[in-house]
Design a protein around this motif. Structure first.
Motif, PDB file in Angstrom:
ATOM      1  N   ASN A 155       0.844  -1.048  -0.111  1.00 49.56           N
ATOM      2  CA  ASN A 155       0.050   0.093  -0.071  1.00 49.56           C
ATOM      3  C   ASN A 155       0.904   1.306   0.009  1.00 49.56           C
ATOM      4  N   GLU A 156       1.874   1.257  -0.740  1.00 45.03           N
ATOM      5  CA  GLU A 156       2.703   2.267  -1.100  1.00 45.03           C
ATOM      6  C   GLU A 156       2.696   2.979  -2.561  1.00 45.03           C
ATOM      7  N   GLU A 157       3.070   4.301  -2.757  1.00 44.01           N
ATOM      8  CA  GLU A 157       2.977   4.965  -3.929  1.00 44.01           C
ATOM      9  C   GLU A 157       3.863   6.012  -4.058  1.00 44.01           C
ATOM     10  N   GLY A 158       4.348   6.420  -5.146  1.00 44.04           N
ATOM     11  CA  GLY A 158       5.287   7.373  -5.248  1.00 44.04           C
ATOM     12  C   GLY A 158       5.387   8.091  -6.452  1.00 44.04           C
ATOM     13  N   LEU A 159       5.384   9.317  -6.767  1.00 43.23           N
ATOM     14  CA  LEU A 159       5.431   9.963  -8.056  1.00 43.23           C
ATOM     15  C   LEU A 159       6.756  10.449  -8.427  1.00 43.23           C
TER      16      LEU A 159
END
Length: 359
Positions: A155-159
C-alpha cells in the motif's frame, strides 16, 4: 537540454491556463505539482490490485496547465497497457502496447496529452528499476512527464518527476484536493541505516531474480539491455570451451577465440559521458540449459548451449582460400609446348588440333 530533462524547462506558453484542483495548494519548492482526478487514481489502484504476481502498466493523460504559481499536471484519464510483455515479474511496453495507447487516445482523448506513465511493484516497494529507468528515459523524457509507482501489497505509492536529468521522487502529489505526502524517514542510527540498505538491496535482488526467471523462459528481445547483457556474459563464459573444441578439429582456426569474442561483443567507449557501451550479438538458435544464482553476491552462473556447426558458420571465417601457384613459366604438356590456359567459365572449348595438319 534534450539529454538533461528538468521541470524548469517546461514552456509556460504550452500550458493551459486553469486553476489548480486543490485550490491554494503549494508544493515543495522546485517540484512539479501534479493532481490526479479521483476517478483516474481509483482506476490505477484497481488495475494494480487485480494482478499481484507481476507488474502492470498504463499511461497518464490530461492537461499540462499553469496558474499563478507556475506549471502543474492535471491527470484526468488513464489507458491500461494491453499486449505488454513480461520478463519474470517485470513489465515491458511493446509496439502493440503503443499502438493500443495511440488508438484509444485518438478516439477517446484526442484533446489530452501524454503526461507520463504508471506501473505497479507488487511487494517490491517504490523505486525505479533499471528497466523502469530505460522506459522512462526513452519514452517519457519530456520535462513535464512523470512516473507513478504503486505497490498494491505494501500500500505504497510514489511520483517521480525530472530533476537535472534524473527522476526524483516528489514530496507530494494530490488526488482531487487531498495531498498524498512522501516524508523520508528521520535520520536513523548507523545500525538502522545499515538494515535499511539491506532491505533495499533485498528488494532489488527480488526484482532481479524475477527478471532472471523470465530470461530463462523467453529469448531476450533487442531492447531489453539487462537481459541481453546477462545472456551475453553466458556466451562469453562458455565460448572458450567451444573454440577449444574447434581448434582441435581444425588447426587453421587458432584465432577462433578472438574471432568469436569480437563477433559476440561490441565495445564502444563514450569518452564524453565516461561510459562503456556493451552490445551483444546473440545467436538465435542458442538456449539456456542451467542457471545458478548466488543470493549473497547476486552473481549469476548460466550455461548456454549453441549448435557447433551454426557457431562455426556464423562466427568463424570460411575455409582458407586455395593458394595460387607461384608465378613462373607455364608447365609443358607431354610432347612439348606450353600447357594451354584453362578456358574462362562459359567460353567454348578450343578445337582439338587437326590430326592431319593444315590443308
Amino acid at each position: 537540454m534534450a539529454d538533461q530533462p528538468d521541470v524548469s524547462a517546461i514552456d509556460p506558453g504550452k500550458c493551459v491556463a486553469k486553476e489548480f484542483p486543490a485550490e491554494g495548494a503549494a508544493g515543495p519548492p522546485g517540484e512539479l505539482r501534479a493532481a490526479l482526478g479521483r476517478r483516474a487514481y481509483d482506476e490505477i489502484r484497481k488495475h494494480a490490485a487485480e494482478v499481484t504476481d507481476r507488474e502492470i502498466c498504463g499511461v497518464l493523460l490530461g492537461d499540462l496547465a499553469r496558474d499563478a504559481r507556475g506549471p502543474f499536471l492535471h491527470i484526468t484519464e488513464i489507458i491500461r497497457g494491453e499486449h505488454t510483455a513480461s520478463q519474470g515479474a517485470q513489465v515491458t511496453i511493446t509496439h502493440e502496447t503503443w499502438n493500443h495507447f495511440h488508438k484509444i487516445k485518438d478516439s477517446q482523448f484526442a484533446d489530452k496529452q501524454y503526461l507520463g506513465w504508471y506501473h505497479s511493484h507488487p511487494d517490491f516497494g517504490v523505486f525505479l528499476s533499471a528497466m523502469d529507468l530505460f522506459i522512462h528515459e526513452n519514452f517519457f523524457a519530456a520535462p513535464h512527464q512523470v512516473a507513478l509507482v504503486v505497490d498494491p501489497i505494501r500500500n505504497e505509492e510514489g511520483l517521480f518527476y525530472w530533476k537535472a536529468g534524473k527522476p526524483e521522487r516528489a514530496g507530494q502529489f494530490w488526488v482531487g484536493r487531498e495531498p498524498h505526502k512522501y516524508e523520508p524517514a528521520p535520520e536513523a542510527s548507523k545500525e538502522e541505516r545499515s538494515l535499511r540498505e539491506v532491505d533495499k538491496k533485498l528488494d532489488r535482488l527480488k526484482a532481479q531474480v524475477e527478471e532472471l526467471k523470465g530470461a530463462l523462459r523467453e529469448r531476450p528481445e533487442g531492447n531489453f539491455l539487462q537481459t541481453a547483457l546477462l545472456v551475453g556474459v553466458i556466451l562469453l563464459l562458455g565460448f572458450m570451451a567451444v573454440s577449444s573444441f574447434l581448434r582441435e578439429r581444425d588447426r587453421q582456426l587458432l584465432d577462433a577465440e578472438d574471432l568469436v569474442r569480437r563477433a559476440l561483443l561490441k565495445v564502444d567507449l563514450d569518452a564524453a559521458r565516461k561510459q562503456v557501451n556493451l552490445r551483444y550479438v546473440l545467436p538465435g538458435d542458442g538456449y539456456l540449459t542451467e542457471r545458478q544464482l548466488d543470493p549473497r553476491t547476486g552473481e549469476v552462473y548460466l550455461n548456454f548451449r549453441v549448435d557447433l556447426g551454426e557457431m562455426a558458420r556464423r562466427y568463424l571465417p570460411a575455409a582458407e582460400p586455395r593458394k595460387e601457384p607461384p608465378a613462373g613459366p607455364a608447365p609443358e604438356k607431354p610432347g612439348g609446348g606450353p600447357e594451354p590456359a584453362p578456358a574462362a567459365p562459359g567460353a567454348p572449348a578450343a578445337p582439338p588440333p587437326d590430326a592431319g595438319g593444315a590443308k
